[in-house]
Motif scaffolding. Structure first.
Motif, PDB file in Angstrom:
ATOM      1  N   MET A  43       0.815  -1.210   0.000  1.00 33.65           N
ATOM      2  CA  MET A  43       0.000   0.000   0.000  1.00 33.65           C
ATOM      3  C   MET A  43       0.849   1.261   0.000  1.00 33.65           C
ATOM      4  SD  MET A  43      -1.667  -0.022   3.813  1.00 33.65           S
ATOM      5  CE  MET A  43      -0.701  -0.233   5.316  1.00 33.65           C
ATOM      6  N   ARG A  44       1.994   1.244   0.648  1.00 30.96           N
ATOM      7  CA  ARG A  44       2.813   2.450   0.713  1.00 30.96           C
ATOM      8  C   ARG A  44       3.396   2.824  -0.651  1.00 30.96           C
ATOM      9  NH1 ARG A  44       2.692  -0.824   4.641  1.00 30.96           N
ATOM     10  NH2 ARG A  44       2.201  -0.126   6.745  1.00 30.96           N
ATOM     11  N   PRO A  45       4.015   1.888  -1.387  1.00 32.04           N
ATOM     12  CA  PRO A  45       4.513   2.278  -2.714  1.00 32.04           C
ATOM     13  C   PRO A  45       3.392   2.654  -3.679  1.00 32.04           C
ATOM     14  CG  PRO A  45       4.790  -0.088  -2.356  1.00 32.04           C
ATOM     15  CD  PRO A  45       4.452   0.518  -1.029  1.00 32.04           C
ATOM     16  N   VAL A  46       2.250   2.003  -3.588  1.00 40.57           N
ATOM     17  CA  VAL A  46       1.132   2.365  -4.456  1.00 40.57           C
ATOM     18  C   VAL A  46       0.696   3.798  -4.178  1.00 40.57           C
ATOM     19  CG1 VAL A  46      -1.310   1.922  -4.929  1.00 40.57           C
ATOM     20  CG2 VAL A  46       0.307   0.028  -4.895  1.00 40.57           C
ATOM     21  N   LEU A  47       0.694   4.193  -2.909  1.00 44.66           N
ATOM     22  CA  LEU A  47       0.320   5.570  -2.566  1.00 44.66           C
ATOM     23  C   LEU A  47       1.308   6.576  -3.148  1.00 44.66           C
ATOM     24  CD1 LEU A  47      -0.850   5.157   1.143  1.00 44.66           C
ATOM     25  CD2 LEU A  47      -2.269   5.616  -0.858  1.00 44.66           C
ATOM     26  N   VAL A  48       2.596   6.242  -3.155  1.00 43.18           N
ATOM     27  CA  VAL A  48       3.588   7.132  -3.780  1.00 43.18           C
ATOM     28  C   VAL A  48       3.265   7.331  -5.257  1.00 43.18           C
ATOM     29  CG1 VAL A  48       6.032   7.497  -4.314  1.00 43.18           C
ATOM     30  CG2 VAL A  48       5.400   6.403  -2.163  1.00 43.18           C
ATOM     31  N   LEU A  49       3.015   6.233  -5.950  1.00 44.64           N
ATOM     32  CA  LEU A  49       2.751   6.298  -7.396  1.00 44.64           C
ATOM     33  C   LEU A  49       1.474   7.067  -7.697  1.00 44.64           C
ATOM     34  CD1 LEU A  49       3.641   2.613  -8.414  1.00 44.64           C
ATOM     35  CD2 LEU A  49       5.152   4.598  -8.294  1.00 44.64           C
ATOM     36  N   LEU A  50       0.426   6.811  -6.944  1.00 42.94           N
ATOM     37  CA  LEU A  50      -0.845   7.490  -7.173  1.00 42.94           C
ATOM     38  C   LEU A  50      -0.738   8.985  -6.908  1.00 42.94           C
ATOM     39  CD1 LEU A  50      -3.412   4.971  -5.625  1.00 42.94           C
ATOM     40  CD2 LEU A  50      -3.226   5.628  -8.018  1.00 42.94           C
ATOM     41  N   SER A  51      -0.011   9.347  -5.854  1.00 39.39           N
ATOM     42  CA  SER A  51       0.121  10.759  -5.514  1.00 39.39           C
ATOM     43  C   SER A  51       0.930  11.500  -6.573  1.00 39.39           C
ATOM     44  CB  SER A  51       0.785  10.905  -4.142  1.00 39.39           C
ATOM     45  OG  SER A  51       0.859  12.255  -3.761  1.00 39.39           O
ATOM     46  N   ALA A  52       1.999  10.885  -7.060  1.00 36.15           N
ATOM     47  CA  ALA A  52       2.791  11.515  -8.118  1.00 36.15           C
ATOM     48  C   ALA A  52       1.925  11.766  -9.342  1.00 36.15           C
ATOM     49  CB  ALA A  52       3.988  10.634  -8.473  1.00 36.15           C
ATOM     50  N   GLU A  53       1.133  10.766  -9.707  1.00 34.16           N
ATOM     51  CA  GLU A  53       0.278  10.917 -10.879  1.00 34.16           C
ATOM     52  C   GLU A  53      -0.829  11.937 -10.640  1.00 34.16           C
ATOM     53  OE1 GLU A  53      -2.377   7.653 -12.883  1.00 34.16           O
ATOM     54  OE2 GLU A  53      -0.328   7.469 -13.653  1.00 34.16           O
ATOM     55  N   LEU A  54      -1.331  12.007  -9.410  1.00 26.99           N
ATOM     56  CA  LEU A  54      -2.353  13.002  -9.080  1.00 26.99           C
ATOM     57  C   LEU A  54      -1.857  14.410  -9.389  1.00 26.99           C
ATOM     58  CD1 LEU A  54      -5.045  13.860  -7.697  1.00 26.99           C
ATOM     59  CD2 LEU A  54      -3.785  13.833  -5.529  1.00 26.99           C
ATOM     60  N   PHE A  55      -0.581  14.664  -9.103  1.00 22.42           N
ATOM     61  CA  PHE A  55      -0.041  16.008  -9.269  1.00 22.42           C
ATOM     62  C   PHE A  55       0.740  16.192 -10.567  1.00 22.42           C
ATOM     63  CE2 PHE A  55      -0.630  15.621  -4.638  1.00 22.42           C
ATOM     64  CZ  PHE A  55      -1.481  16.699  -4.457  1.00 22.42           C
ATOM     65  N   GLY A  56       0.584  15.266 -11.512  1.00 22.33           N
ATOM     66  CA  GLY A  56       1.058  15.518 -12.860  1.00 22.33           C
ATOM     67  C   GLY A  56       2.330  14.847 -13.297  1.00 22.33           C
ATOM     68  N   ALA A  57       2.915  13.987 -12.456  1.00 18.30           N
ATOM     69  CA  ALA A  57       4.123  13.273 -12.857  1.00 18.30           C
ATOM     70  C   ALA A  57       3.772  11.859 -13.295  1.00 18.30           C
ATOM     71  CB  ALA A  57       5.128  13.223 -11.711  1.00 18.30           C
ATOM     72  N   PRO A  58       4.444  11.318 -14.308  1.00 23.71           N
ATOM     73  CA  PRO A  58       4.222   9.918 -14.651  1.00 23.71           C
ATOM     74  C   PRO A  58       4.546   9.022 -13.455  1.00 23.71           C
ATOM     75  CG  PRO A  58       5.524  11.024 -16.345  1.00 23.71           C
ATOM     76  CD  PRO A  58       5.452  11.963 -15.179  1.00 23.71           C
ATOM     77  N   ALA A  59       3.749   8.009 -13.254  1.00 22.47           N
ATOM     78  CA  ALA A  59       3.960   7.143 -12.095  1.00 22.47           C
ATOM     79  C   ALA A  59       5.362   6.536 -12.070  1.00 22.47           C
ATOM     80  CB  ALA A  59       2.897   6.044 -12.075  1.00 22.47           C
ATOM     81  N   GLU A  60       5.906   6.258 -13.271  1.00 20.96           N
ATOM     82  CA  GLU A  60       7.238   5.627 -13.296  1.00 20.96           C
ATOM     83  C   GLU A  60       8.324   6.531 -12.717  1.00 20.96           C
ATOM     84  OE1 GLU A  60       6.245   6.757 -17.665  1.00 20.96           O
ATOM     85  OE2 GLU A  60       5.207   5.885 -15.930  1.00 20.96           O
ATOM     86  N   ASN A  61       8.104   7.849 -12.742  1.00 23.49           N
ATOM     87  CA  ASN A  61       9.079   8.760 -12.141  1.00 23.49           C
ATOM     88  C   ASN A  61       9.180   8.569 -10.626  1.00 23.49           C
ATOM     89  OD1 ASN A  61       9.163   9.728 -14.728  1.00 23.49           O
ATOM     90  ND2 ASN A  61       8.747  11.873 -14.193  1.00 23.49           N
ATOM     91  N   ALA A  62       8.130   8.042 -10.046  1.00 22.86           N
ATOM     92  CA  ALA A  62       8.085   7.885  -8.595  1.00 22.86           C
ATOM     93  C   ALA A  62       8.476   6.490  -8.131  1.00 22.86           C
ATOM     94  CB  ALA A  62       6.678   8.220  -8.090  1.00 22.86           C
ATOM     95  N   LEU A  63       8.844   5.591  -9.042  1.00 20.87           N
ATOM     96  CA  LEU A  63       9.183   4.224  -8.645  1.00 20.87           C
ATOM     97  C   LEU A  63      10.352   4.152  -7.665  1.00 20.87           C
ATOM     98  CD1 LEU A  63       8.626   2.331 -12.015  1.00 20.87           C
ATOM     99  CD2 LEU A  63       7.393   1.935  -9.864  1.00 20.87           C
ATOM    100  N   PRO A  64      11.444   4.920  -7.864  1.00 20.08           N
ATOM    101  CA  PRO A  64      12.525   4.853  -6.868  1.00 20.08           C
ATOM    102  C   PRO A  64      12.080   5.310  -5.479  1.00 20.08           C
ATOM    103  CG  PRO A  64      13.327   5.800  -8.917  1.00 20.08           C
ATOM    104  CD  PRO A  64      11.841   5.723  -9.043  1.00 20.08           C
ATOM    105  N   ALA A  65      11.290   6.379  -5.395  1.00 17.57           N
ATOM    106  CA  ALA A  65      10.788   6.835  -4.094  1.00 17.57           C
ATOM    107  C   ALA A  65       9.866   5.784  -3.483  1.00 17.57           C
ATOM    108  CB  ALA A  65      10.057   8.172  -4.244  1.00 17.57           C
ATOM    109  N   ALA A  66       9.038   5.156  -4.310  1.00 18.44           N
ATOM    110  CA  ALA A  66       8.157   4.102  -3.824  1.00 18.44           C
ATOM    111  C   ALA A  66       8.973   2.939  -3.257  1.00 18.44           C
ATOM    112  CB  ALA A  66       7.251   3.610  -4.953  1.00 18.44           C
ATOM    113  N   ALA A  67      10.069   2.599  -3.935  1.00 25.50           N
ATOM    114  CA  ALA A  67      10.932   1.528  -3.450  1.00 25.50           C
ATOM    115  C   ALA A  67      11.602   1.918  -2.138  1.00 25.50           C
ATOM    116  CB  ALA A  67      11.983   1.187  -4.505  1.00 25.50           C
ATOM    117  N   ALA A  68      12.006   3.180  -2.012  1.00 23.49           N
ATOM    118  CA  ALA A  68      12.619   3.640  -0.766  1.00 23.49           C
ATOM    119  C   ALA A  68      11.664   3.427   0.400  1.00 23.49           C
ATOM    120  CB  ALA A  68      13.002   5.114  -0.880  1.00 23.49           C
ATOM    121  N   VAL A  69      10.411   3.801   0.213  1.00 21.08           N
ATOM    122  CA  VAL A  69       9.416   3.662   1.272  1.00 21.08           C
ATOM    123  C   VAL A  69       9.173   2.196   1.613  1.00 21.08           C
ATOM    124  CG1 VAL A  69       6.979   4.019   1.814  1.00 21.08           C
ATOM    125  CG2 VAL A  69       8.287   5.866   0.777  1.00 21.08           C
ATOM    126  N   GLU A  70       9.042   1.343   0.608  1.00 28.19           N
ATOM    127  CA  GLU A  70       8.735  -0.065   0.862  1.00 28.19           C
ATOM    128  C   GLU A  70       9.921  -0.803   1.465  1.00 28.19           C
ATOM    129  OE1 GLU A  70       6.057  -3.495   0.608  1.00 28.19           O
ATOM    130  OE2 GLU A  70       5.967  -1.324   0.983  1.00 28.19           O
TER     131      GLU A  70
END
Length: 325
Positions: A43-70
């Protein structure tokens, strides 16, 4: 879970498999692969990806941050399991049981370093706020764990203290995940704060629901032993509410029940459950879960951005809390 959320999970798991290709020494890295492969809700990495996309960034840009959290989340589980002497994690032997405590400590340390390394590739204007938020959250999670351990030997824990503890142990990492995605998406500070607060309220509702289901959940769907918190004498929100609401005799009996580990734990679970129901602690806990849930979605409603991502965030929050009472 809705199909679109499953796609985010699959995208994250594919990325995770790429970055978890470790070399030697195997004794350090195999336990990392083991704990990360145990799965979980992600749930934590999914939230990173969804939030990035909510504010206009492609979800793939947030994959490293999502991995950091998980990776950080699972690092904390490895060390928590050592402190709790837990034999199982997600139905499998814990790292310190499958290997040994020293291996678990060292592999956990390596996971924390790997988590921070995931943020190295972001440009300076993103790296600094991401790292600052991540470090603050990591320290808060440690503080929450210390509060939790302190409470085991205290008889004077209050409800505000308990809520602060679960905020630090559980909720802040959800808030961090959402704010990290917002930072990557270029959100304004006010929007970052709103989406962070959405995560805090969602995390509090989730943890209180977990407390409730531990006592009143369906053993076939809960996924853990029902009554485990009572058997372990954990001072949960239900217990603290009961002490505030019940009469002197029931309060005395409840404290006595929580001072021993009986040979017949089921009789203890049944009696404690009865006291919770008699004094209304069960109803108050359900009311508090509902209150935090409404607050969470009220903050989500204030956000603008990608309608698809916003709808997916709502769906994800509803799915997270859609566990039978």
């Amino acid at each position: 879970m809705i199909e679109s959320i499953e796609q985010y999970r699959q995208s994250f798991d594919d990325y995770l498999q790429k970055i978890l290709q470790f070399g030697e020494p195997a004794g350090l890295y195999e336990p990392i692969g083991y704990i990360m492969d145990l799965g979980g809700k992600r749930m934590r990495p999914v939230l990173v990806l969804l939030s990035a996309e909510l504010f206009g960034a492609p979800a793939e840009n947030a994959l490293p941050a999502a991995a950091a959290v998980e990776i950080f989340h699972n690092f904390s589980l490895v060390h928590d399991d050592i402190m709790d002497a837990a034999p199982l994690r997600r139905g499998r032997p814990t790292v310190h049981r499958k290997w040994d405590p020293n291996t678990a400590i060292l592999s956990g340390d390596a996971m924390l370093i790997r988590a921070y390394q995931q943020l190295d590739g972001y440009p300076p204007e993103l790296f600094q706020p991401l790292t600052r938020l991540f470090s603050r959250t990591a320290l808060e999670v440690c503080e929450g764990q210390q509060y939790d351990m302190d409470f085991e030997s205290r008889d004077d824990v209050g409800i505000p203290e308990y809520l602060r503890m679960i905020e630090f142990k559980t909720a802040v990492l959800l808030g961090c995940a959402l704010q990290m995605g917002a930072i990557i998406g270029g959100a304004e500070v006010a929007e970052q704060e709103a989406v962070y607060d959405f995560g805090i309220r969602l995390g509090l509702a989730f943890q209180l629901q977990d407390d409730y289901l531990d006592v009143f959940g369906n053993p076939e769907t809960f996924g853990k032993q029902v009554g485990g918190d009572i058997i372990e004498n954990k001072k949960t929100y239900l217990y603290l509410q009961a002490l505030e609401r019940c009469g002197a005799d029931d309060a005395r009996e409840l404290r006595d029940l929580y001072s021993v580990r009986p040979t017949n734990p089921q009789s203890k679970v049944d009696r404690v459950r009865q006291i919770f129901e008699t004094c209304g602690a069960d109803r108050q806990t359900r009311n508090q879960i509902g209150g935090y849930t409404r607050e969470a979605f009220a903050r989500l409603d204030t956000l603008t951005g990608n309608p698809r991502a916003k709808a997916a965030l709502r769906d994800f929050g509803e799915w997270l809390l859609r566990r039978d009472f």
